[in-house]
Scaffold this motif. Structure first.
Motif, PDB file in Angstrom:
ATOM      1  N   ASP A   1      25.369  43.111  42.835  1.00 57.82           N
ATOM      2  CA  ASP A   1      24.304  42.130  43.048  1.00 57.82           C
ATOM      3  C   ASP A   1      23.317  42.149  41.878  1.00 57.82           C
ATOM      4  O   ASP A   1      22.125  42.387  42.063  1.00 57.82           O
ATOM      5  N   ILE A   2      23.804  41.881  40.701  1.00 55.05           N
ATOM      6  CA  ILE A   2      22.973  41.863  39.497  1.00 55.05           C
ATOM      7  C   ILE A   2      21.947  40.726  39.559  1.00 55.05           C
ATOM      8  O   ILE A   2      20.829  40.857  39.065  1.00 55.05           O
ATOM      9  N   GLU A   3      22.308  39.628  40.213  1.00 53.66           N
ATOM     10  CA  GLU A   3      21.414  38.462  40.273  1.00 53.66           C
ATOM     11  C   GLU A   3      20.069  38.806  40.921  1.00 53.66           C
ATOM     12  O   GLU A   3      19.018  38.366  40.454  1.00 53.66           O
ATOM     13  N   THR A   4      20.084  39.601  41.980  1.00 56.33           N
ATOM     14  CA  THR A   4      18.834  39.988  42.633  1.00 56.33           C
ATOM     15  C   THR A   4      17.970  40.809  41.685  1.00 56.33           C
ATOM     16  O   THR A   4      16.759  40.596  41.586  1.00 56.33           O
ATOM     17  N   LEU A   5      18.581  41.733  40.971  1.00 61.81           N
ATOM     18  CA  LEU A   5      17.842  42.544  40.005  1.00 61.81           C
ATOM     19  C   LEU A   5      17.239  41.665  38.909  1.00 61.81           C
ATOM     20  O   LEU A   5      16.074  41.831  38.544  1.00 61.81           O
ATOM     21  N   GLU A   6      18.016  40.726  38.422  1.00 59.56           N
ATOM     22  CA  GLU A   6      17.512  39.803  37.397  1.00 59.56           C
ATOM     23  C   GLU A   6      16.313  39.020  37.915  1.00 59.56           C
ATOM     24  O   GLU A   6      15.309  38.862  37.208  1.00 59.56           O
ATOM     25  N   ASP A   7      16.413  38.541  39.157  1.00 56.90           N
ATOM     26  CA  ASP A   7      15.308  37.797  39.761  1.00 56.90           C
ATOM     27  C   ASP A   7      14.054  38.666  39.898  1.00 56.90           C
ATOM     28  O   ASP A   7      12.931  38.202  39.659  1.00 56.90           O
TER      29      ASP A   7
END
Length: 106
Positions: A60-66
């Protein structure tokens, strides 16, 4: 006329001093309940990003990016507030000029 020139020079010096203070001041923004923190200077230069290891998920890289973007945005907001506080009184003395020059505080 001489008095006006002296006043302008004094304001210019005060503005330069306030800008120097901003450049050395640091503010923090966070996201995810403090799991991601960003530190910027008062002149909005990104200094650091801290990420709690518990938020790192390879699936879940997208959550970290957000969260990183949100923390940087929050820090930028704090930097703008600090700039308005430090520079606002000085730029108000410029009448409508400060706004047209893109100076904070208007």
């Amino acid at each position: 006329m001489q008095g006006l020139l002296q006043q302008a020079q004094q304001m210019q010096q005060q503005y330069a001093e306030a800008q120097a203070e901003l450049a050395s001041a640091k503010v923090e923004g966070s996201a995810g309940g403090g799991l991601v923190k960003a530190v910027v200077t008062g002149d909005n230069t990104l200094v650091s990003v801290k990420i709690d290891p518990s938020v790192v998920d390879a699936d879940d890289i997208e959550t970290l990016e957000d969260l990183v973007v949100a923390a940087i945005h929050a820090a930028g907001t704090e930097a703008r507030k600090l700039a308005e506080k430090k520079l606002g009184a000085l730029t108000q003395g410029l009448g409508g000029l400060g706004d047209s020059l893109g100076l904070p505080g208007f």
